[in-house]
Design a protein around this motif. Structure first.
Motif: not given
Length: 118
Positions: A1-8
């Protein structure tokens, strides 16, 4: 499972760092990549990194983006500098057995929105 974050939301010329946390104990054996998809456009591969650390970039981000991985943390990163409005897109991370087949055979995380204002 992959969880992306950090956008904005960031102004042109600014920076963002995307992260992709992976579950499982085989992260280090997979090739990884970041893709993006802008409205009305096809998904494109932005950058990729092999299990051995070889990196690949699409021409439009060379010199501005850096892909790297921390196998101890099971995390993939994309450091994005000198952002441009044309970098606006939903960014996805993906994993697969080889860089060349990630797009068709890989596992995907959910996307994270990056918006660059002019």
């Amino acid at each position: 499972q992959l969880q992306a974050s950090g956008g904005g939301l960031v102004q042109a010329g600014g920076s963002l760092r995307l992260s992709c946390a992976a579950s499982g104990r085989t992260f280090s054996t997979y090739d990884m990549a970041w893709f993006r998809q802008a409205p009305g456009k096809e998904r494109e591969r932005v950058a990729a990194i092999s299990s051995g650390g070889t990196t690949y970039y699409t021409d439009s981000v060379k010199g501005r983006f850096t892909i790297y991985r921390d196998n101890a943390k099971n995390t993939l990163y994309l450091q994005m500098n000198s952002l441009k409005p044309e970098d606006t897109a939903v960014y996805y991370c993906a994993a697969g057995p080889s860089v060349g087949t990630i797009q068709t055979r890989g596992s995907w995380g959910q996307g994270t929105q990056v918006t660059v204002s002019s």
